[in-house]
Write an enzyme that holds these catalytic residues in place. Structure first.
Site, PDB file in Angstrom:
ATOM      1  N   SER A  84      25.803 -97.745  73.956  1.00  0.00           N
ATOM      2  CA  SER A  84      25.269 -98.352  75.197  1.00  0.00           C
ATOM      3  C   SER A  84      24.658 -97.275  76.099  1.00  0.00           C
ATOM      4  O   SER A  84      25.201 -96.955  77.156  1.00  0.00           O
ATOM      5  CB  SER A  84      26.357 -99.140  75.924  1.00  0.00           C
ATOM      6  OG  SER A  84      27.572 -98.447  76.029  1.00  0.00           O
ATOM      7  N   SER A 114      35.109 -94.904  68.926  1.00  0.00           N
ATOM      8  CA  SER A 114      35.801 -95.873  68.069  1.00  0.00           C
ATOM      9  C   SER A 114      37.192 -95.387  67.682  1.00  0.00           C
ATOM     10  O   SER A 114      38.133 -96.193  67.580  1.00  0.00           O
ATOM     11  CB  SER A 114      34.964 -96.147  66.808  1.00  0.00           C
ATOM     12  OG  SER A 114      33.739 -96.773  67.157  1.00  0.00           O
ATOM     13  N   SER A 122     -14.056 -97.283 100.578  1.00  0.00           N
ATOM     14  CA  SER A 122     -13.747 -96.712 101.889  1.00  0.00           C
ATOM     15  C   SER A 122     -15.018 -96.497 102.714  1.00  0.00           C
ATOM     16  O   SER A 122     -15.021 -96.696 103.932  1.00  0.00           O
ATOM     17  CB  SER A 122     -12.998 -95.380 101.720  1.00  0.00           C
ATOM     18  OG  SER A 122     -11.754 -95.587 101.078  1.00  0.00           O
TER      19      SER A 122
END
Length: 632
Positions: free
Chosen positions: A544, A477, A41
């Site tokens: 998932s 399940s 800068s």
């Protein structure tokens, strides 16, 4: 006594001449980069100061800011001219990319002042993506640092072939020639390894103005140009690797029934009315009827021109397509080898879907394989299964649609891309295409006479995927099993894919790392899609845990075919059930990456069905699923 007369016409002519010279001067895009506190800068501020492009009020503000925020004991702190954010001034660092324009009698410049901190590497890559020359600053006291190498590698990766090595703060080492020569020698070795062809080394002091805009009297041993002289004279070959006409379509403009134009900026070559063109990836051909601009029609459009092209006949061409010359068209493919600079705190996981934006085209992309990770210090190629923040990898990409492209070495516009997180819309990577994978040429969809509709019709049912997601022990399940049993009793053709059962066969090679979890879901989603294509109602019972993978699975199915069923059971309830003893082992440290304990579960945001299990019987929950599926 003679009296002088003003000549207003002469003044106007002088102004016109000046403006014409200014308009015809070449424009050079430059990036300043390097490690933190190397003086980027300050250098840019000094250039603005020396080229007299600051107004009186800016100078006054600089003097005031130097007293309040400066780091030069009350003297002018030139860095404050470009560190515009309050946090930058307070900390004395650059955070965002600051673009500044300045001009000399010989050339115009746009300079991107980029941050040196590792956490802002993504901002540096943004600045480098449009630059033609890089100024790489090195603190003479420190020599080459990790960020010096990382930024040089990114410059090479993004096609910058001209580097000015600015060895800064020479005043703090007594303007010693041997220190400069050692740094120059070390850097030339690094640059050659990273594909940077041309390096000009300049010793300077940005704060003192030595060798910045004028030759230094303090370093008589240096006979080369000042930094500004080098920028004014460096020759950049913009035409390299640009064989024929290319124009990515930014917008299809249809102001009335008599005009359909394809608007964009010509990125290579030239075109004229009557020339034959091809639209890619579709491959449709036509001829150019008109080249339209806001100032009227053009007889020819060349690289850099923003135009709208009207064709002689109606063609189906969309935003993101590429209009090109038929004699030298770009390639079309949907699988690639590519370099990736990963820019997100969350790791890149192969198999996870992202949006890929290349030009104006947006497609879904997956990293199918990470070939290797590149160590930016040694250039060593190391094996990797993921990419972390600021890492560079060489990967294979797979897209859901073919695109027109050229290797990045030949075209930035048709070979550079970004990856976008599909959940947050954050840019997570910048990449460059190397070449199309040959395997893409050998794989084609094989037509089959019996389609999904025929398979469903003979079964007398509407195929669907019921995707049960939730924590381990939530009851997924159990509910899915009751759903399948009742559907089977009603005469429906079904199949159930259970997470544990699939890991005994199809996914037996996968563990439970984040990478393996992604691949686990990808494989199961593809199998479920094939089963729906076969006309079945398929139940998928998998934890998932990641929204991204559930979204990827959903995208494989048609409208109304995918039903996300969130089996919402509190973690403590699941842990109390703990039918397999997994929670106890995870909390004891015997199992790692266990969802809910040391690996996250991302709750569905808009599932088709939200089942809150506490206080509800399995049979009741299963019936809710069936009612949702059958519209009962």
């Amino acid at each position: 006594m003679a009296v002088g007369h003003a000549n207003p016409q002469g003044a106007v002519t002088a102004i016109d001449d000046y403006l014409e010279r200014h308009e015809t001067k070449s424009l050079l895009r430059v990036i300043t980069c390097g490690s933190v506190d190397d003086g980027k800068s300050t250098l840019l501020g000094r250039l603005l100061y020396d080229t007299k492009l600051l107004f009186d009020d800016q100078l006054a503000a600089l003097e005031d800011d130097s007293l309040r925020h400066g780091t030069q004991n009350g003297e002018l702190d030139f860095a404050l001219l470009v560190d515009g954010l309050a946090a930058e001034q307070e900390q004395g660092i650059t955070i965002d990319v600051a673009y500044r324009f300045f001009s000399t009698d010989r050339r115009k410049f746009i300079v991107a002042d980029c941050p040196g901190h590792e956490q802002y590497t993504r901002n540096m890559a943004t600045g480098a993506s449009t630059a033609e020359v890089a100024i790489v600053l090195v603190d003479a006291r420190k020599g080459l640092l990790t960020q010096t190498r990382r930024h040089t590698y990114i410059c090479g990766l993004l096609g910058i072939r001209h580097v000015v090595l600015a060895v800064n703060k020479m005043d703090l080492v007594g303007y010693a020639q041997n220190i400069f020569r050692r740094i120059e020698s070390d850097y030339r070795v690094v640059a050659a390894q990273m594909g940077v062809a041309q390096v000009t080394a300049v010793p300077l002091s940005a704060l003192r103005g030595e060798n910045v805009s004028r030759r230094s009297t303090m370093m008589g041993w240096y006979n080369g140009p000042s930094l500004l002289e080098q920028l004014e004279t460096v020759q950049v070959d913009r035409a390299a690797g640009k064989p024929g006409f290319r124009m990515p379509v930014q917008w299809v403009c249809r102001p009335n029934q008599n005009f359909r134009g394809y608007a964009g900026q010509v990125v290579a070559g030239s075109i004229a009315p009557g020339d034959e063109v091809v639209a890619l990836p579709s491959g449709v051909r036509s001829r150019v009827a008109r080249i339209v601009t806001a100032d009227g029609d053009l007889p020819r459009a060349a690289a850099g021109d923003a135009v709208a092209i009207q064709l002689e006949d109606e063609r189906d061409i969309s935003r993101g397509d590429v209009i090109a010359s038929t004699s030298q068209p770009p390639q079309v493919a949907d699988q690639f080898a590519a370099h990736l600079l990963w820019m997100d705190a969350a790791a890149l996981l192969p198999g996870r879907p992202y949006w890929m934006k290349i030009g104006a085209r947006l497609v879904t992309a997956q990293v199918t394989e990470i070939k290797h990770r590149v160590d930016v210090n040694t250039q060593e190629k190391r094996p990797a299964t993921r990419l972390e923040l600021n890492e560079v990898g060489y990967c294979n990409l797979g897209l859901d649609h073919a695109i027109a492209f050229e290797p990045y070495a030949e075209s930035r516009e048709l070979g550079g891309f970004i990856l976008i997180d599909r959940q947050t819309n954050a840019t997570v990577a910048a990449g460059t295409l190397s070449f199309a994978l040959r395997r893409a040429d050998n794989i084609h969809w094989q037509h089959t006479d019996v389609d999904r509709a025929a398979r469903a019709r003979i079964k007398g049912q509407t195929p669907a995927c019921l995707w049960f997601t939730g924590l381990s022990g939530s009851g997924k399940s159990a509910i899915a099993n009751v759903v399948e049993r009742r559907l089977h009793a009603m005469g429906y053709h079904t199949y159930m894919l259970d997470g544990d059962n699939v890991r005994h066969g199809l996914n037996r090679d996968l563990g439970f790392t984040a990478e393996d979890r992604v691949e686990n879901i990808r494989r199961v989603a593809e199998v479920a899609r094939l089963m729906v294509d076969a006309g079945l109602i398929v139940m998928v019972s998998f934890i998932s845990p990641f929204r991204s993978e559930r979204g990827m699975a959903r995208a494989l199915f048609g409208e109304g075919e995918f039903h996300e069923v969130f089996v919402d059971t509190p973690l403590e309830v699941c842990a109390q059930r703990d039918p397999k003893g997994l929670y106890a082992k995870a909390r004891a440290g015997q199992i790692h990456n266990f969802t809910g304990i040391d690996s996250p579960y991302e709750r569905p945001e808009q599932p088709e069905l939200h089942l809150e299990t506490p206080g509800a019987a399995v049979e009741e929950l299963a019936q809710r699923v069936i009612d949702t599926l059958l519209g009962g």
